[in-house]
Design a protein around this motif. Structure first.
Motif, mmCIF file in Angstrom:
data_model
loop_
_atom_site.group_PDB
_atom_site.id
_atom_site.type_symbol
_atom_site.label_atom_id
_atom_site.label_comp_id
_atom_site.label_asym_id
_atom_site.label_seq_id
_atom_site.Cartn_x
_atom_site.Cartn_y
_atom_site.Cartn_z
ATOM 1 N N MET A 127 0.760 -1.268 0.178
ATOM 2 C CA MET A 127 0.072 0.004 0.179
ATOM 3 C C MET A 127 0.642 1.406 -0.241
ATOM 4 S SD MET A 127 -3.213 -0.869 2.663
ATOM 5 C CE MET A 127 -4.136 0.514 1.872
ATOM 6 N N GLU A 128 2.211 1.020 -0.102
ATOM 7 C CA GLU A 128 3.022 2.421 -0.085
ATOM 8 C C GLU A 128 2.627 3.524 -1.181
ATOM 9 O OE1 GLU A 128 7.611 3.442 1.172
ATOM 10 O OE2 GLU A 128 7.201 1.476 0.173
ATOM 11 N N GLU A 129 2.412 2.907 -2.339
ATOM 12 C CA GLU A 129 2.163 3.973 -3.426
ATOM 13 C C GLU A 129 1.021 4.599 -3.032
ATOM 14 O OE1 GLU A 129 1.959 1.740 -7.114
ATOM 15 O OE2 GLU A 129 4.012 1.280 -6.967
ATOM 16 N N LEU A 130 -0.155 4.037 -2.323
ATOM 17 C CA LEU A 130 -1.348 4.735 -2.298
ATOM 18 C C LEU A 130 -1.062 5.700 -0.992
ATOM 19 C CD1 LEU A 130 -3.722 1.565 -2.604
ATOM 20 C CD2 LEU A 130 -3.268 3.440 -4.264
ATOM 21 N N MET A 131 -0.289 5.257 0.040
ATOM 22 C CA MET A 131 -0.372 6.227 1.405
ATOM 23 C C MET A 131 1.023 6.210 1.750
ATOM 24 S SD MET A 131 -3.485 4.469 3.250
ATOM 25 C CE MET A 131 -2.879 2.958 3.608
ATOM 26 N N PRO A 132 1.663 7.164 1.213
ATOM 27 C CA PRO A 132 3.188 7.346 1.743
ATOM 28 C C PRO A 132 3.237 7.881 3.143
ATOM 29 C CG PRO A 132 2.569 9.094 0.441
ATOM 30 C CD PRO A 132 1.337 8.296 0.310
ATOM 31 N N GLY A 188 -7.819 8.658 9.967
ATOM 32 C CA GLY A 188 -7.377 9.955 9.538
ATOM 33 C C GLY A 188 -6.207 10.581 10.110
ATOM 34 N N ARG A 189 -6.177 10.464 11.614
ATOM 35 C CA ARG A 189 -4.889 11.076 12.289
ATOM 36 C C ARG A 189 -3.668 10.625 12.018
ATOM 37 N NH1 ARG A 189 -4.986 12.151 18.780
ATOM 38 N NH2 ARG A 189 -3.144 13.328 18.914
ATOM 39 N N ILE A 190 -3.512 9.209 11.634
ATOM 40 C CA ILE A 190 -2.278 8.388 11.204
ATOM 41 C C ILE A 190 -2.141 9.132 10.059
ATOM 42 C CG2 ILE A 190 -1.305 6.152 10.467
ATOM 43 C CD1 ILE A 190 -2.625 4.949 12.413
ATOM 44 N N PHE A 191 -2.980 9.098 8.917
ATOM 45 C CA PHE A 191 -2.704 9.640 7.664
ATOM 46 C C PHE A 191 -2.178 11.254 7.554
ATOM 47 C CE2 PHE A 191 -6.331 6.559 6.313
ATOM 48 C CZ PHE A 191 -5.186 5.607 6.179
ATOM 49 N N ARG A 192 -2.566 11.931 8.935
ATOM 50 C CA ARG A 192 -2.361 13.541 8.864
ATOM 51 C C ARG A 192 -1.091 13.510 9.671
ATOM 52 N NH1 ARG A 192 -6.507 14.566 11.679
ATOM 53 N NH2 ARG A 192 -5.584 14.698 13.572
ATOM 54 N N ASP A 193 -0.829 12.799 10.842
ATOM 55 C CA ASP A 193 0.279 12.948 11.580
ATOM 56 C C ASP A 193 1.720 12.035 10.872
ATOM 57 O OD1 ASP A 193 -1.261 14.307 13.086
ATOM 58 O OD2 ASP A 193 -1.541 12.838 14.737
ATOM 59 N N HIS A 194 1.487 11.276 10.234
ATOM 60 C CA HIS A 194 2.595 10.449 9.778
ATOM 61 C C HIS A 194 2.830 10.438 8.204
ATOM 62 C CE1 HIS A 194 3.321 8.720 13.812
ATOM 63 N NE2 HIS A 194 2.176 8.581 13.719
ATOM 64 N N ASP A 199 8.199 15.439 -1.191
ATOM 65 C CA ASP A 199 9.745 14.896 -1.668
ATOM 66 C C ASP A 199 10.303 13.927 -1.317
ATOM 67 O OD1 ASP A 199 9.587 17.468 -3.183
ATOM 68 O OD2 ASP A 199 10.873 18.434 -1.708
ATOM 69 N N ASP A 200 9.980 13.205 0.089
ATOM 70 C CA ASP A 200 10.330 12.309 0.758
ATOM 71 C C ASP A 200 9.566 11.086 0.119
ATOM 72 O OD1 ASP A 200 12.144 13.709 2.207
ATOM 73 O OD2 ASP A 200 11.011 13.561 4.049
ATOM 74 N N ALA A 201 8.274 11.227 -0.174
ATOM 75 C CA ALA A 201 7.515 10.242 -0.526
ATOM 76 C C ALA A 201 7.982 9.843 -2.008
ATOM 77 C CB ALA A 201 6.056 10.524 -0.987
ATOM 78 N N ASP A 202 8.404 10.881 -3.026
ATOM 79 C CA ASP A 202 8.873 10.480 -4.110
ATOM 80 C C ASP A 202 10.261 9.909 -4.326
ATOM 81 O OD1 ASP A 202 6.788 11.621 -5.323
ATOM 82 O OD2 ASP A 202 7.793 13.706 -5.601
ATOM 83 N N ALA A 203 11.141 10.267 -3.199
ATOM 84 C CA ALA A 203 12.492 9.725 -2.970
ATOM 85 C C ALA A 203 12.241 8.191 -2.719
ATOM 86 C CB ALA A 203 13.388 10.280 -2.198
ATOM 87 N N ASP A 204 11.362 7.641 -1.745
ATOM 88 C CA ASP A 204 11.228 6.418 -1.305
ATOM 89 C C ASP A 204 10.584 5.485 -2.354
ATOM 90 O OD1 ASP A 204 12.018 7.168 1.323
ATOM 91 O OD2 ASP A 204 9.982 6.985 2.209
ATOM 92 N N GLY A 205 9.795 6.140 -3.098
ATOM 93 C CA GLY A 205 9.061 5.487 -4.418
ATOM 94 C C GLY A 205 10.076 5.083 -5.422
ATOM 95 N N ASN A 206 10.998 6.069 -5.657
ATOM 96 C CA ASN A 206 12.067 5.861 -6.431
ATOM 97 C C ASN A 206 13.166 4.750 -5.970
ATOM 98 O OD1 ASN A 206 10.978 7.885 -8.267
ATOM 99 N ND2 ASN A 206 12.325 9.491 -7.535
#
Length: 210
Positions: A127-132, A188-194, A199-206
């Protein structure tokens, strides 16, 4: 590995949910009927289950053809529908098909639990691509989803063992779907706080794609 291809999200949703909707509609139409085939009497539920097996396999095959990819859950669902649905039809016993959600949720809850024991979030792999999210966010979400899946397994067992077939069909069609939707809405709180910065999400995905 096959390259993932984009597909219209409405078409994808229709292929994923269409067989379930058709199963529910057919059950409502045939639930009170008895069919005699080869000298054996079958309830409408068994006939609907028999039709559901090729339908879910066809929708899964079309999804694979269109997207070039199937998730582990999609593959596992298709296999378990075939095995447990086939047993229900072959043995003329609806209990096997009703056990299927229990086994699905136990398998995925158990897999997530094994990953947690290793200090890893196996949920992140799918699920990383959907929710970094950052590592802490993934671990929190994985722990909650593991417990949630195990809870759904228990709930399914209680419903099919203590309630009528019709009640179980409503529970499977609407209750389990609504429960999953509410669960993720409540995170929602996890998705908001974490959430990772873009830029970091793109780097992790690459990095993951290398």
């Amino acid at each position: 590995m096959s390259e993932k291809r984009k597909v219209n999200p409405w078409l994808k949703t229709g292929l994923e949910l269409g067989p379930i909707v058709l199963f529910f509609a057919a059950y409502l139409k045939l639930k009170d009927r008895i069919f005699t085939i080869g000298g054996t009497e079958y309830e409408g539920f068994i006939l609907v289950t028999a039709a559901f097996i090729p339908l879910i396999l066809l929708s899964t095959a079309v999804l694979w053809k269109l997207t070039g990819h199937l998730s582990r859950m999609q593959v596992m669902t298709a296999v378990l529908v075939t095995v447990f649905g086939g047993l229900s039809v072959w043995l003329n016993d609806d209990r096997f098909f009703k056990m299927k959600p229990t086994l699905i949720y136990l398998i995925f809850g158990g897999l997530l639990g094994v990953g947690l024991l290793r200090g890893e979030s196996w949920l992140r792999m799918v699920m990383e691509e959907l929710m970094p999210l950052d590592h802490e966010g993934w671990m929190k979400l994985t722990r909650r989803l593991c417990a949630f899946f195990l809870g759904l397994a228990v709930a399914n067992e209680i419903i099919w063992r203590t309630q009528s077939t019709e009640t179980w069909v409503y529970f499977k069609t609407f209750g389990l779907t609504a429960a999953l939707f509410i669960f993720f809405m409540a995170q929602g709180r996890i998705f908001r706080d974490h959430a990772l910065p873009e830029d970091d999400a793109d780097a992790d995905g690459n990095e993951a794609s290398k």
